[in-house]
Each structure stands twice: as C-alpha cells, then as structure tokens.
Design an enzyme around this catalytic site. Structure first.
Site, PDB file in Angstrom:
ATOM      1  N   TYR A 119       0.844  -1.200   0.000  1.00  0.00           N
ATOM      2  CA  TYR A 119       0.000   0.000   0.000  1.00  0.00           C
ATOM      3  C   TYR A 119       0.875   1.244   0.000  1.00  0.00           C
ATOM      4  O   TYR A 119       1.861   1.317   0.744  1.00  0.00           O
ATOM      5  CB  TYR A 119      -0.896   0.006   1.255  1.00  0.00           C
ATOM      6  N   GLU A 207      -3.755   7.432  -4.186  1.00  0.00           N
ATOM      7  CA  GLU A 207      -3.734   6.185  -3.416  1.00  0.00           C
ATOM      8  C   GLU A 207      -3.499   5.000  -4.341  1.00  0.00           C
ATOM      9  O   GLU A 207      -4.240   4.796  -5.295  1.00  0.00           O
ATOM     10  CB  GLU A 207      -5.051   6.001  -2.657  1.00  0.00           C
TER      11      GLU A 207
END
Ligand code: ADP
Ligand code: MG
Length: 397
Positions: A119, A207
């Site tokens: 991530y 993101e």
C-alpha cells in the site's frame, strides 16, 4: 475532482510510473477488441466507477454468489462474459453506499503475476504543511482495517515541499515496505516520480492499493485513485477534460453552474445558508435537534435573486427533502433580496414541504415584510435555535 483508475494510470504513466498495459471499453465488443490487443493469456476486467472496493463489490442485478467488479479472465471469451455481466449493471461496494454505481466503462488490463501486494498513498498533511507518504506492507485490503487493527504496520514519511523530494525518502519507503535488491532502486525512482506527478498536477490524494511486487521481482502500480484540488483545476484543462459527469451528483453539477457551494447529504432538511461557517453551524444544530440535513449550501455573500432561485430549485428537486430551512445573515447580502429570491423560487417550483425562514441583518424588516405579505405558508423564526426547532418539528409533523 475524481477520475477513473484507467485515467489515473495514464496520467502516472507520463511520469514514468510502471503500470500494466490496458484498454478502456464502453461495450462488450470494445472489451473483446481490447483483450485481443493485449499479450494475454491472463486478463483482468475492471469496472470503472469513482469508488474503491470494486473487487469485493456485488452487482445488484446478479446472483449473490456472482463475482465482483474486478475479475480475472483466462481467455478472450471469458473477458466477453465478464464484460456482459458488468456493463450497465449496478455495483455496490463499501465505498458506494447502498445505492451503488452503474458501471458504464471497463478497463481491460494485462494480468500480473503477483508476489506481494503493498500500500502506498500520498496526501497533503495539513497539520505539518508537508506532503505525506503513507505506506504499508499490508496492501490489497481495506487499509482502514489495517490502521485500526495493526497501526504499527502503517508508516508515514513527510516531504517538505520547500526542500522538495530527496532520494532518502524513497529509501525509507523501500525499507518500510521490506523491499530488497533492485527493488530499492525502483522504489526510489517510483516515489520521486509519484511525488512529481502529485505536485505538478495539484493532486490532493493519490492512493495506490495495491502496489505490487511481481513474481519476477518488479514494482508495478495495480490500482490508482486520484483526487485533484478543485481550486487548482483552472490550470489543468487536460485534467478537467477527464471529468465524468455521470459519476457526479446531478444536483452538484447544477449548483456548480451557478457557482454555488453545494454538497448533497443524505438527510431530510434542505438548507439554504450564506457563509460556510453559518452553513456548518446550521447542519450541526439540525442534527442536535434530531434530524439530518439534506445538503450543505453556501449561497455566498453577494448572491443575486437568480442565484437564490437556482439554489432553491436544486434543494426542492431532491425527493428526500421533507422541509427547508433558510438561514440568512444579511451582511453584504440584503435580507430583502433573499426574501424576493425565495418567493420567486417558490412561485416557480411550488412549495410541497414546510419552509422555515430565519433572516437577520441588513434590511431584515423589509425582508420579513415581503415574506409576510406574500401570503405563502412560511414559518418565520427569530434566531437559529428557534429556526432549527421549528423545522424539525414541522418535518416530524
Ligand atoms: P479495488 O481496490 O477497487 O477492489 P483493485 O484494482 O485494487 O480494485 O483490484 C482488486 C484486486 O484485484 C487487487 O488487489 C489485485 O489482487 C487484483 N488485480 C487488480 N488488477 C490486477 C491485474 N492487472 N493483474 C492481476 N491482478 C489484479
Ligand atoms: Mg484497490
């Protein structure tokens, strides 16, 4: 402003960021042609909606055990079958709300052999005035759950925009992500490229979930979500061109035409207020008395009668609205203008729900008089407290 995953990947690719080959598709035929243009033998059919959690999402029109909005396909025929399942159907994910979003576009992407899912996100950290990289080895899943259950697995690194990006930040990110060997160098370049894209395109959020390590040991961006700072869009016509209005609330699009600061909410009381602070306070006090607001709306300091009429029309067009609260402090804005605007709007669209009006400030007596003499069924209120109680009582009937 948001854009789709495939558009975000195209923006990032221009900065040298490694993304998979892929083709957007609006029809099953385009999906098939797109798959044929890719190397295969593994394809991924990805629903393009402005919301995450697509992989684990469910289509309203399909059986409960059907696969979600991101599916692997091992042949062009499978791509066609998945495309048929998705196009025109409504995908409900953790982020769409219960009503879901209709899938009008697909992205047919080359399938990756995934070794690890990581991530990485970039955002503006207002508290420190810096650009923050938030990273975790626990990618591919719900990052909020990771933050809640295992906060020690989330690492934050900040870049001072005055100093700019320094390669040591990329190395710190690489170590936090437990990357090895050549991946460290790739990561330093990737983080620098992402930082440049973030700053130059005036993003407010970028993101990447997941950022993957492929089985052959390379880094690749597999999903990308981008928000742009709306206040900077004037200098990015190429980004504005990516806007997909079918993804936006039609009420918000209409409001933006009149330069109204309007945000749709899911409550029952429509609000027309001047000044963002007063508008926020109005939402709070409605909540305090046990109802919820249907919108945020700041009509601005110098709103014209035309603007007030437009605002009123947008509020009444919302079928969820069971009552309307007009709360105006006439400083620059004069109360009689507001009163005329409200009356013009009521005449134009009719008034099917209770309306409470609280006016204060310049020309307040004239404003109240205009409303009194209109013969309309408007409930007058003296102050904000009184107004909120009256509209809540009226809505609860
Ligand atoms: P969402 O976050 O909306 O569910 P993602 O793009 O992150 O959508 O896809 C969900 C999952 O599907 C990823 O975590 C990854 O495991 C898999 N996936 C997505 N794209 C690919 C791809 N090109 N190749 C292989 N697997 C993929
Ligand atoms: Mg994702």
């Amino acid at each position: 402003m948001n854009i789709h995953e495939y558009q975000a990947k195209a923006v990032l690719k221009d900065y040298g960021v490694p993304v998979s080959a892929g083709v957007p598709a609006f029809t099953v035929d385009e999906a098939v042609a797109g798959a044929k243009a890719l190397p295969g033998p593994l394809y991924v059919v990805k629903s393009q909606i402005h919301a995450g959690g697509r992989g684990k999402g469910k289509f309203k029109e399909l059986p409960a055990d059907a696969k979600g909005g991101v599916r692997l396909a091992k042949s062009v025929e499978e791509v066609a079958a998945h495309a048929k399942d998705m196009l025109g159907n409504t995908l409900v994910t953790l982020q769409t709300g219960a009503s879901g979003k209709v899938v009008n576009r697909l992205y047919i992407e080359d399938g990756s052999d995934i070794a690890r899912e990581l991530y990485l996100s970039i955002l503006v950290d207002r508290a420190t005035g810096k650009v923050a990289f938030v990273v975790s080895t626990e990618g591919g899943m719900d990052i909020e759950a990771v933050a809640h259950d295992t906060p020690e697995k989330i690492h934050t690194f900040r870049v001072d925009p005055a100093a700019g990006y320094q390669p040591y930040v990329g190395r710190n990110v690489a170590y936090a992500l437990k990357l090895e060997g050549a991946q460290i160098k790739q990561c330093v370049k990737l983080v620098g490229d992402l930082y440049r894209a973030f700053v130059e395109k005036d993003m407010s959020l970028l993101e990447i979930n997941p950022l993957i390590v492929t089985k052959d040991g390379n880094l690749r961006v597999l999903d990308a979500k981008v928000n742009f700072d709306s206040n900077a869009l004037f200098r990015h016509p190429e980004i504005v061109a990516l806007r997909d209005e079918t993804e936006e609330d039609p009420k918000e699009i209409e409001a933006s035409k009149y330069d109204l600061s309007y945000i749709a909410l899911d409550g029952t009381i429509g609000c027309m207020v001047n000044g963002a602070g007063l508008a926020m306070a109005t939402l709070d006090i409605i909540q305090l008395y046990g109802e919820s607001p249907a919108n945020f709306l700041d009509v601005g300091g110098g709103a014209s009668e035309e603007k007030v009429t437009a605002a009123f029309k947008i509020i009444t067009a919302d079928p969820q609205v069971k009552g309307i609260l007009v709360n105006i402090f006439g400083g620059i804005m004069k109360c009689d203008i507001i009163a005329r605007g409200v009356l013009a709007a009521v005449k134009a669209v009719g008034l099917q729900v209770p309306l409470v009006v609280r006016l204060e400030g310049t020309n307040v007596e004239l404003g109240k008089q205009i409303i009194r003499e209109s013969g309309l069924n408007v409930i007058a209120a003296d102050d904000l407290d009184d107004a909120a109680q009256k509209i809540v009582a009226a809505v609860k009937g």
